[in-house]
Design a protein around this motif. Sequence first.
Motif, short mmCIF file in Angstrom:
data_model
loop_
_atom_site.label_atom_id
_atom_site.label_comp_id
_atom_site.label_asym_id
_atom_site.label_seq_id
_atom_site.Cartn_x
_atom_site.Cartn_y
_atom_site.Cartn_z
N GLY A 116 0.85 -1.20 0.00
CA GLY A 116 0.00 0.00 0.00
C GLY A 116 0.87 1.23 0.00
O GLY A 116 2.08 1.16 -0.23
N VAL A 117 0.25 2.36 0.26
CA VAL A 117 0.98 3.63 0.34
C VAL A 117 0.95 4.09 1.79
O VAL A 117 -0.10 4.06 2.44
CB VAL A 117 0.29 4.70 -0.55
N THR A 118 2.09 4.47 2.33
CA THR A 118 2.15 5.03 3.68
C THR A 118 2.64 6.47 3.59
O THR A 118 3.67 6.75 2.98
CB THR A 118 3.13 4.22 4.56
N LEU A 119 1.86 7.37 4.20
CA LEU A 119 2.23 8.78 4.24
C LEU A 119 2.55 9.16 5.67
O LEU A 119 1.72 8.96 6.57
CB LEU A 119 1.09 9.65 3.70
N ARG A 120 3.73 9.69 5.89
CA ARG A 120 4.17 10.04 7.24
C ARG A 120 4.39 11.54 7.38
O ARG A 120 4.73 12.22 6.41
CB ARG A 120 5.49 9.31 7.57
N CYS A 121 4.28 12.01 8.62
CA CYS A 121 4.50 13.42 8.94
C CYS A 121 5.97 13.78 8.66
O CYS A 121 6.88 13.04 9.04
CB CYS A 121 4.18 13.66 10.41
N CYS A 122 6.21 14.92 8.03
CA CYS A 122 7.60 15.30 7.71
C CYS A 122 8.32 15.83 8.94
O CYS A 122 9.54 16.02 8.91
CB CYS A 122 7.62 16.33 6.57
N ILE A 123 7.59 16.09 10.03
CA ILE A 123 8.24 16.58 11.25
C ILE A 123 8.51 15.43 12.22
O ILE A 123 9.64 15.19 12.61
CB ILE A 123 7.35 17.65 11.95
N CYS A 124 7.47 14.66 12.60
CA CYS A 124 7.66 13.61 13.61
C CYS A 124 7.78 12.21 13.00
O CYS A 124 8.13 11.26 13.69
CB CYS A 124 6.53 13.63 14.64
N ARG A 125 7.49 12.08 11.72
CA ARG A 125 7.63 10.82 10.97
C ARG A 125 6.64 9.74 11.38
O ARG A 125 6.80 8.57 11.01
CB ARG A 125 9.06 10.29 11.06
N GLU A 126 5.63 10.09 12.18
CA GLU A 126 4.59 9.11 12.49
C GLU A 126 3.66 8.96 11.29
O GLU A 126 3.57 9.85 10.43
CB GLU A 126 3.80 9.55 13.73
N ARG A 136 -5.08 -0.79 -1.63
CA ARG A 136 -6.05 -1.18 -2.66
C ARG A 136 -6.03 -2.69 -2.81
O ARG A 136 -4.96 -3.29 -2.90
CB ARG A 136 -5.67 -0.57 -4.01
N THR A 137 -7.19 -3.29 -2.87
CA THR A 137 -7.28 -4.71 -3.23
C THR A 137 -8.10 -4.77 -4.52
O THR A 137 -8.53 -3.73 -5.04
CB THR A 137 -7.98 -5.53 -2.13
N ALA A 138 -8.32 -5.96 -5.00
CA ALA A 138 -9.06 -6.10 -6.24
C ALA A 138 -10.48 -5.58 -6.10
O ALA A 138 -11.07 -5.08 -7.06
CB ALA A 138 -9.07 -7.56 -6.68
N SER A 139 -11.04 -5.67 -4.88
CA SER A 139 -12.46 -5.33 -4.73
C SER A 139 -12.71 -4.03 -3.98
O SER A 139 -13.82 -3.51 -4.00
CB SER A 139 -13.18 -6.47 -4.02
N ARG A 140 -11.71 -3.48 -3.29
CA ARG A 140 -11.98 -2.27 -2.50
C ARG A 140 -10.69 -1.53 -2.20
O ARG A 140 -9.59 -2.06 -2.37
CB ARG A 140 -12.69 -2.63 -1.20
N THR A 141 -10.86 -0.31 -1.70
CA THR A 141 -9.74 0.52 -1.27
C THR A 141 -9.95 0.88 0.19
O THR A 141 -11.04 1.33 0.56
CB THR A 141 -9.66 1.81 -2.11
N LEU A 142 -8.94 0.68 1.02
CA LEU A 142 -9.02 1.04 2.43
C LEU A 142 -8.15 2.27 2.66
O LEU A 142 -6.99 2.30 2.26
CB LEU A 142 -8.51 -0.11 3.30
N VAL A 143 -8.72 3.27 3.31
CA VAL A 143 -7.97 4.50 3.60
C VAL A 143 -7.99 4.71 5.11
O VAL A 143 -9.06 4.91 5.70
CB VAL A 143 -8.60 5.72 2.89
N ASP A 144 -6.83 4.63 5.74
CA ASP A 144 -6.71 4.84 7.19
C ASP A 144 -6.19 6.25 7.41
O ASP A 144 -5.04 6.56 7.08
CB ASP A 144 -5.74 3.79 7.75
N VAL A 145 -7.04 7.12 7.95
CA VAL A 145 -6.61 8.51 8.19
C VAL A 145 -6.51 8.77 9.70
O VAL A 145 -6.61 9.91 10.14
CB VAL A 145 -7.56 9.53 7.52
N SER A 146 -6.31 7.71 10.47
CA SER A 146 -6.32 7.88 11.94
C SER A 146 -5.13 8.72 12.43
O SER A 146 -5.14 9.17 13.56
CB SER A 146 -6.32 6.51 12.63
N GLY A 147 -4.13 8.95 11.58
CA GLY A 147 -3.01 9.78 12.01
C GLY A 147 -3.22 11.25 11.70
O GLY A 147 -2.33 12.07 11.96
N ALA A 148 -4.37 11.59 11.15
CA ALA A 148 -4.64 13.00 10.82
C ALA A 148 -5.75 13.54 11.72
O ALA A 148 -6.81 12.91 11.84
CB ALA A 148 -5.06 13.13 9.35
N ALA A 149 -5.50 14.68 12.36
CA ALA A 149 -6.54 15.32 13.16
C ALA A 149 -7.59 15.91 12.23
O ALA A 149 -8.77 15.94 12.55
CB ALA A 149 -5.94 16.39 14.06
N TYR A 150 -7.15 16.44 11.09
CA TYR A 150 -8.09 16.86 10.06
C TYR A 150 -7.41 16.91 8.70
O TYR A 150 -6.18 16.97 8.61
CB TYR A 150 -8.75 18.21 10.39
#
Lengths: 226, 88
Positions: free
Chosen positions: B51-61, B68-82
């Motif tokens: 998948g794709v991992t996007l990390r903070c450029c300051i703290c790197r979390e 993406r799978t063949a049938s769906r896309t999962l988006v985890d935004v739990s590391g973003a306050a907004y």
Amino acid sequence: MLETERVKTLRLDVQDWPGHLPGQHVDIRLTSEDGYQAQRSYSIASPPGSALELTVELVDDGEVSPYLTEEIRIGDRFELRGPVGGYFVWEPSRGGPLLLVAGGSGVVPFRAMLLQLAAAGAPVQATLLHSSRSWDDVIYRDELPALANDDIKVIHTLTRSQPTGWTGYDRRIDRPMLSEAIAAAGAQPLVYICGPTLLVETAANALVELGVPPVRVRTERFGPTS
Amino acid sequence: MNDTLMLDGNAVAGDLAELFGFEMTAMAHRCMHCGNVGAMGTLLAWTQGPGVTLRCCICREVVIRIVRTASRTLVDVSGAAYLEMPAT
């Protein structure tokens, strides 16, 4: 058009192309007969208001660049998504002066910016610092220096070999070189850095150490050096 | 984390635009971990994995993950306050 031994510029005819901004890119997806897909991003090399041009460097074990640089023929069709990106773009409203720092083919989006500036009579000043391995590897080596005038400056550094009589820089981009580039660019430059990840990290960190506010430094990394 | 393979938010601009329906890289996010507010284009990106991992450029979390799978896309935004998006 051949830029260097390993780099070509392609002009693409895209139906209903909506236009683009300098710094945007396109994603190109190739699908093989068995359904395997490979997708890569390429910066747009041409200025706004002109045909879409991409400059592509051949990556030896690449999945997309060998097709785009060696196999492609006039009339071929393939899947393209774009223009995409809005962060690493420059528009006249962002002002200047501009300091553009490029490693290798990281110069591609800066061609679009500099051609736009040159066409508009350079409403802001711009300085390009471009690192390449040798003079033969310099992309746009005739085209961009030809744009140079009071407002547009082009500085090269050649890191591996230099032509006889070379008086320019002959080392990797470092803090003293960036300090001189800032002096050439003018006070409080707006900085764009594009190139291999390690070059971008080095240059961005050095510029911040030199006192350039981080919000005035925009970066685009394209991974390991080929 | 292999830093030589590290890209940034610009590299996934096309995927983000497809997912969210907007050009996202110039839009702001706030890191849930350190509170940094910056353009999505500043996020550090690892795209070579499944998948794709996007990390903070300051703290790197981790801020965003996309799989993406063949049938769906999962988006985890739990590391973003907004996440900021353009007005509709």
